[in-house]
Scaffold this motif. Sequence first.
Motif, PDB file in Angstrom:
ATOM      1  N   LEU A 179      10.825   3.165  -4.589  1.00 10.92           N
ATOM      2  CA  LEU A 179      10.006   2.019  -4.968  1.00 10.92           C
ATOM      3  C   LEU A 179      10.422   0.837  -4.098  1.00 10.92           C
ATOM      4  CD1 LEU A 179      10.034   2.298  -8.874  1.00 10.92           C
ATOM      5  CD2 LEU A 179       8.407   3.261  -7.246  1.00 10.92           C
ATOM      6  N   ARG A 180       9.511   0.412  -3.225  1.00  9.36           N
ATOM      7  CA  ARG A 180       9.793  -0.695  -2.298  1.00  9.36           C
ATOM      8  C   ARG A 180       9.214  -1.978  -2.893  1.00  9.36           C
ATOM      9  NH1 ARG A 180       7.836   3.423   0.683  1.00  9.36           N
ATOM     10  NH2 ARG A 180       5.803   2.395   0.920  1.00  9.36           N
ATOM     11  N   TYR A 181      10.093  -2.930  -3.171  1.00  8.63           N
ATOM     12  CA  TYR A 181       9.695  -4.189  -3.817  1.00  8.63           C
ATOM     13  C   TYR A 181       9.793  -5.326  -2.824  1.00  8.63           C
ATOM     14  CZ  TYR A 181       9.659  -8.094  -7.123  1.00  8.63           C
ATOM     15  OH  TYR A 181       9.343  -9.238  -7.798  1.00  8.63           O
ATOM     16  N   ASN A 182       8.738  -6.151  -2.766  1.00  6.05           N
ATOM     17  CA  ASN A 182       8.712  -7.330  -1.911  1.00  6.05           C
ATOM     18  C   ASN A 182       8.919  -8.563  -2.780  1.00  6.05           C
ATOM     19  OD1 ASN A 182       7.147  -9.696  -0.493  1.00  6.05           O
ATOM     20  ND2 ASN A 182       7.613  -8.212   1.112  1.00  6.05           N
ATOM     21  N   GLN A 183       9.962  -9.319  -2.475  1.00  3.74           N
ATOM     22  CA  GLN A 183      10.333 -10.432  -3.337  1.00  3.74           C
ATOM     23  C   GLN A 183       9.337 -11.578  -3.255  1.00  3.74           C
ATOM     24  OE1 GLN A 183      14.244 -11.926  -2.545  1.00  3.74           O
ATOM     25  NE2 GLN A 183      14.333 -13.186  -4.382  1.00  3.74           N
ATOM     26  N   ILE A 184       8.705 -11.778  -2.106  1.00  2.00           N
ATOM     27  CA  ILE A 184       7.736 -12.868  -1.982  1.00  2.00           C
ATOM     28  C   ILE A 184       6.433 -12.507  -2.687  1.00  2.00           C
ATOM     29  CG2 ILE A 184       6.378 -14.220  -0.355  1.00  2.00           C
ATOM     30  CD1 ILE A 184       8.645 -14.065   1.606  1.00  2.00           C
ATOM     31  N   ARG A 185       5.916 -11.327  -2.413  1.00  3.58           N
ATOM     32  CA  ARG A 185       4.667 -10.906  -3.053  1.00  3.58           C
ATOM     33  C   ARG A 185       4.868 -10.532  -4.511  1.00  3.58           C
ATOM     34  NH1 ARG A 185       4.401  -7.421   1.399  1.00  3.58           N
ATOM     35  NH2 ARG A 185       4.491  -5.670  -0.055  1.00  3.58           N
ATOM     36  N   GLN A 186       6.120 -10.223  -4.868  1.00  5.41           N
ATOM     37  CA  GLN A 186       6.453  -9.801  -6.230  1.00  5.41           C
ATOM     38  C   GLN A 186       5.602  -8.597  -6.639  1.00  5.41           C
ATOM     39  OE1 GLN A 186       6.665 -12.906  -9.156  1.00  5.41           O
ATOM     40  NE2 GLN A 186       7.668 -14.342  -7.792  1.00  5.41           N
ATOM     41  N   SER A 187       5.643  -7.581  -5.814  1.00  6.47           N
ATOM     42  CA  SER A 187       4.883  -6.368  -6.090  1.00  6.47           C
ATOM     43  C   SER A 187       5.612  -5.189  -5.470  1.00  6.47           C
ATOM     44  CB  SER A 187       3.459  -6.468  -5.530  1.00  6.47           C
ATOM     45  OG  SER A 187       3.487  -6.606  -4.121  1.00  6.47           O
ATOM     46  N   VAL A 188       5.278  -4.002  -5.948  1.00  2.00           N
ATOM     47  CA  VAL A 188       5.866  -2.755  -5.461  1.00  2.00           C
ATOM     48  C   VAL A 188       4.809  -1.998  -4.675  1.00  2.00           C
ATOM     49  CG1 VAL A 188       6.861  -0.527  -6.130  1.00  2.00           C
ATOM     50  CG2 VAL A 188       7.541  -2.616  -7.331  1.00  2.00           C
ATOM     51  N   ASP A 189       5.183  -1.546  -3.476  1.00  2.00           N
ATOM     52  CA  ASP A 189       4.256  -0.751  -2.679  1.00  2.00           C
ATOM     53  C   ASP A 189       4.073   0.625  -3.308  1.00  2.00           C
ATOM     54  OD1 ASP A 189       4.126  -2.872  -0.929  1.00  2.00           O
ATOM     55  OD2 ASP A 189       5.710  -2.105   0.370  1.00  2.00           O
ATOM     56  N   THR A 190       3.142   1.381  -2.732  1.00  2.00           N
ATOM     57  CA  THR A 190       2.893   2.731  -3.232  1.00  2.00           C
ATOM     58  C   THR A 190       4.177   3.559  -3.205  1.00  2.00           C
ATOM     59  OG1 THR A 190       0.637   2.617  -2.383  1.00  2.00           O
ATOM     60  CG2 THR A 190       1.519   4.800  -2.924  1.00  2.00           C
ATOM     61  N   PRO A 191       4.573   4.154  -4.331  1.00  4.18           N
ATOM     62  CA  PRO A 191       5.826   4.921  -4.356  1.00  4.18           C
ATOM     63  C   PRO A 191       5.785   6.092  -3.373  1.00  4.18           C
ATOM     64  CG  PRO A 191       5.010   4.521  -6.574  1.00  4.18           C
ATOM     65  CD  PRO A 191       3.912   4.131  -5.647  1.00  4.18           C
ATOM     66  N   LEU A 192       6.948   6.386  -2.807  1.00  3.28           N
ATOM     67  CA  LEU A 192       7.108   7.529  -1.898  1.00  3.28           C
ATOM     68  C   LEU A 192       7.955   8.572  -2.610  1.00  3.28           C
ATOM     69  CD1 LEU A 192       6.723   8.883   0.853  1.00  3.28           C
ATOM     70  CD2 LEU A 192       8.769   7.675   1.639  1.00  3.28           C
ATOM     71  N   VAL A 193       7.373   9.732  -2.854  1.00  2.24           N
ATOM     72  CA  VAL A 193       8.073  10.827  -3.532  1.00  2.24           C
ATOM     73  C   VAL A 193       8.542  11.818  -2.473  1.00  2.24           C
ATOM     74  CG1 VAL A 193       7.878  12.666  -5.243  1.00  2.24           C
ATOM     75  CG2 VAL A 193       6.662  10.512  -5.598  1.00  2.24           C
ATOM     76  N   CYS A 194       9.830  12.181  -2.502  1.00  2.00           N
ATOM     77  CA  CYS A 194      10.396  13.125  -1.530  1.00  2.00           C
ATOM     78  C   CYS A 194      11.547  13.866  -2.189  1.00  2.00           C
ATOM     79  CB  CYS A 194      10.853  12.395  -0.266  1.00  2.00           C
ATOM     80  SG  CYS A 194      12.122  11.149  -0.566  1.00  2.00           S
ATOM     81  N   HIS A 195      12.178  14.788  -1.384  1.00  2.00           N
ATOM     82  CA  HIS A 195      13.323  15.543  -1.900  1.00  2.00           C
ATOM     83  C   HIS A 195      14.615  15.181  -1.194  1.00  2.00           C
ATOM     84  CE1 HIS A 195      10.069  17.988  -3.571  1.00  2.00           C
ATOM     85  NE2 HIS A 195      10.962  18.450  -4.435  1.00  2.00           N
ATOM     86  N   GLY A 196      14.544  14.329  -0.230  1.00  2.00           N
ATOM     87  CA  GLY A 196      15.731  13.892   0.478  1.00  2.00           C
ATOM     88  C   GLY A 196      15.362  12.830   1.482  1.00  2.00           C
ATOM     89  N   GLN A 197      16.219  11.836   1.661  1.00  2.00           N
ATOM     90  CA  GLN A 197      15.969  10.785   2.621  1.00  2.00           C
ATOM     91  C   GLN A 197      17.297  10.242   3.127  1.00  2.00           C
ATOM     92  OE1 GLN A 197      14.662   9.964  -0.795  1.00  2.00           O
ATOM     93  NE2 GLN A 197      16.812   9.573  -1.207  1.00  2.00           N
ATOM     94  N   THR A 198      17.246   9.704   4.321  1.00  4.98           N
ATOM     95  CA  THR A 198      18.429   9.072   4.898  1.00  4.98           C
ATOM     96  C   THR A 198      17.969   7.988   5.847  1.00  4.98           C
ATOM     97  OG1 THR A 198      20.514   9.443   6.061  1.00  4.98           O
ATOM     98  CG2 THR A 198      18.599  10.685   6.830  1.00  4.98           C
ATOM     99  N   LEU A 199      18.766   6.966   5.966  1.00  2.45           N
ATOM    100  CA  LEU A 199      18.449   5.822   6.811  1.00  2.45           C
ATOM    101  C   LEU A 199      19.420   5.746   7.981  1.00  2.45           C
ATOM    102  CD1 LEU A 199      17.737   3.107   4.086  1.00  2.45           C
ATOM    103  CD2 LEU A 199      16.122   3.856   5.827  1.00  2.45           C
ATOM    104  N   PHE A 200      18.860   5.519   9.186  1.00  2.28           N
ATOM    105  CA  PHE A 200      19.674   5.255  10.353  1.00  2.28           C
ATOM    106  C   PHE A 200      19.975   3.768  10.428  1.00  2.28           C
ATOM    107  CE2 PHE A 200      17.719   9.295  11.422  1.00  2.28           C
ATOM    108  CZ  PHE A 200      18.796   9.995  11.965  1.00  2.28           C
ATOM    109  N   GLU A 201      20.890   3.411  11.312  1.00  5.11           N
ATOM    110  CA  GLU A 201      21.316   2.024  11.402  1.00  5.11           C
ATOM    111  C   GLU A 201      20.196   1.108  11.874  1.00  5.11           C
ATOM    112  OE1 GLU A 201      24.638   2.170  13.967  1.00  5.11           O
ATOM    113  OE2 GLU A 201      26.040   2.906  12.450  1.00  5.11           O
TER     114      GLU A 201
END
Length: 926
Positions: free
Chosen positions: A352-374
């Motif tokens: 769930l990606r939340y934007n503090q200025i818009r005060q809303s959540v983008d479309t949820p992304l459903v997955c089985h695994g995720q990782t972030l690079f630098e």
Amino acid sequence: MSESVLAGGTYEVLQNRLRAAANDLDKRLRKLNDSRNEVFGNVQTQLVDTIRVTTDHNCTPRDLIALGEHFLLAYNVQFGLRTEINLSDVFAAYRWDGKDFHHEDLTLINDDRFANDFAELYRFYKGTTFARFFVRGPSLHMVFQVGKNARDIKSFKWAKTSGGLQYIDNRSDHEVRLPPQHAFQWTRTTRDMHRYGDHPHISIEDRVFVETVGGDLTIKVEDNTTAGSGVYAEPVENPDQKLDDADIAYSIVGNLILLRIRPYQEDQSRYVVFNGKLNEAVRLDEIQHACVMLPGDQGVIFPGGYYLQTGEFKRFDHGLSDMRFERTIASPNGEDYLFLFSNAACGTSVQLRYNQIRQSVDTPLVCHGQTLFEDGQMICFRAEPTPQKHHALQVWQTPFCDQDFASQQPSDSYLAKVGNKQLVTGMAECAELRQLIDKDDSYDELYVDLVKKSGDILDSYFWIGAEETGRLDEPLAQIREAASLAVEEFEKVVRVRQETEQRTDEVAGAIAGTKTEIDRSSFQTIEDFVDVLSRLRHHRGHAIGLRDLKYVDESLVQQLEDETSALTDRISQKCVAFLLEPTSLASFVDRVAEIEATIEQVKTVQEASSIGEDIDDVAGGLELLTETVSNLEIDDATQRTEIIDRIGDVFASVNRVRSALSSHRRELVGVEGRLEFASQMKLLQQTTNGFLDVCDTPVKTDEYLTKVMVQLEELEGRFAEFDEFIEQLAARRDEIYTAFENRKVALVEKQNRRAEALGSAAERIFKGIASRVGSMTSLDDIAAYFAGDLMVQKVRDLIAQLQSLGDAVRVGDLESRLKMIREDATRSLKDRSELFEDGGDVIRLGQRKFAVNRQPLDLTTVLRDDHLCLHLTGTQYFQPLADDRLISARDMWTQTLVSENDAVYRAEYLAMELFVQRGQIEIERP
């Protein structure tokens, strides 16, 4: 103009000022956001590419983890009878060059101790499967499930270093645990919070009241135990539970009160979020497993959606259950936040990606695994239902990069000096303020919150008034000023609304009470119908009067008016139907029959007189009934005729009984036939007069004439032996025939003269109506008068009759006259109440007051400034008189008495007159 109208107008002006300032704030925020994006950059979350990787075996991917430019993919393989499991059977290593994945060996995890611990794990625990990667600070845990329960785990701990990974041990299972799933503490209710009464409830900090008794779960906003209704209700399984049988806990998060309620003998708890600002409640069972706070205390977020402090909430139908909070990732700019929730049993995650200025959540992304690079790139996948060798990995570009990869800003930029996080926080608060302005004024303490919020923003951010940031302080100051003024005005508006609501409730309650009484009444007599119809007319007038109130619910007023109209029609129909029943006049018939039965038993003249009084009482009742029927709206002429016929029949019965009584009386007193004949002739006259009274159509005239002639023929047969009586009967026959013929001719002519007569009658009634409404002191009285008064109703009846005659010109004139009288009376009443004070002696125009002179104007002479002037009394009009004769008599201008002037004192003059009368002094008069 009344206070309510002035308050409403001022309040609407302030609302428009708030909206204008809010629109200005929106434009400046958009401009500032564009400038901020130019300086700091703006990375949007978007799908970059989908790339497939290949594993050596058919497997089901479970999780992956990024380590620098490398990442590990973990999966589970079904090997059948194989007993030796290698690292390559669970892990695969890849390198990401920004465009593609390159398969590598397992050098990253090539450690002898780990390989030995890994082999022993699969040797000693059958059915071991890889669960997930778990990161805690600088440590990486490889978590394996060794039992049937997802909590039966074994962890291998690694330390992340600049060169890769360093194996630590396999004894760190206790470190693998999720963060707190609720960012608040549940507080259980106690008996001290119980409020007892007819409808007991539990008080939550005196802000909201909850109960599960009476068959439903109810949430109320008033501490009222005499009423069971509230703002939220839903049924419970056990309707017989007591107040302390339910398990209730709560947590207060700003404006929100989160409730956990388990009614008696139910297995699952119910979760409800109550918003104290909106006085609304919504059931959100998704907060059962996880619920954390949004940044800036803007609200709460849970796996199935979010709920803001301002009342906005959204739920996502992704079909996932039993999701637990895993972690929060914040972007370097402080604007975007990534909330991760996962299910340890199946490995499914939702982002769930939340934007503090818009005060809303983008479309949820459903997955089985995720990782972030630098650099903020994210790799995620969704596992297929069957094991495969080729697996699709999605590459996303996100703003969730490491701080070292955040864009560098030029040092000479003012926005760069302020900082992106500072700007984002301030813009987020401005956006929250903007959302409050869009709220309906039913939002509790809306304008107080606007004043406080705008003041806090102005006081908290030093850059808010800079030119480079768009001078946000200007619209914010306007919002604070308008909101401050609106606080007092809104109190006036609330007071007017409460008065309107109270008056509406009174009218609605009276109508409901009458309706209930109607439903319970059996209407045994015609008097019951008359009483109810009269009350309904008054109720309808009161309902129409509500339209003149400020902030009234027009739909509710229309509903009340329709309800009273429907009730009136319904009772009128029942009344007509009641009169059409054969037994409708049974009380009169029975009473007449009782009187008739006692006539034969009368032995004295006094008893006969007493029975005669009873007959007169019955006749009086019939007259009252005739008047009641004449006021009923009966469209069907045949029904009206039938009703009048029934009344006429009873009249005939009364006259017949009176005749019988007279005959018996004559027998008692021993009178001769002449007296009896006189009595019969009198009875005939009464019958004739009675029939003439009820004849309102030519057809009925012929019908009643036939009845009278039959009665006359009976008299002729009874007194056939008296020749003089026959002559009198013949003369009476001619009189009766002439009377009925004249009546018939009059009715026929009446149809020709009816339009003129109705118009004249309406003109006379108009005078009475104008006089009556001119003395009324409230608009409600005027509305009630025009809705239910018989004089007004009579005018409407006359208009309807003229309409049936086709006289459209006179109909239009009378309708206009009636409308004009009401408008003039309303206008005159408003003028008296708004322009005049002190009983009409002072006219008030704004803040100015002018005296009203009611003294009659008279012309007189007064001495002013040594001049004799004409003066109009009650005014400042003075006109000097110039005449030689008046000037020559100047010495007499100030002489008030004939006997006294400046030279002679009045006592001297009277003494001289006394001496003259006595003859002691003689004077020569001119």
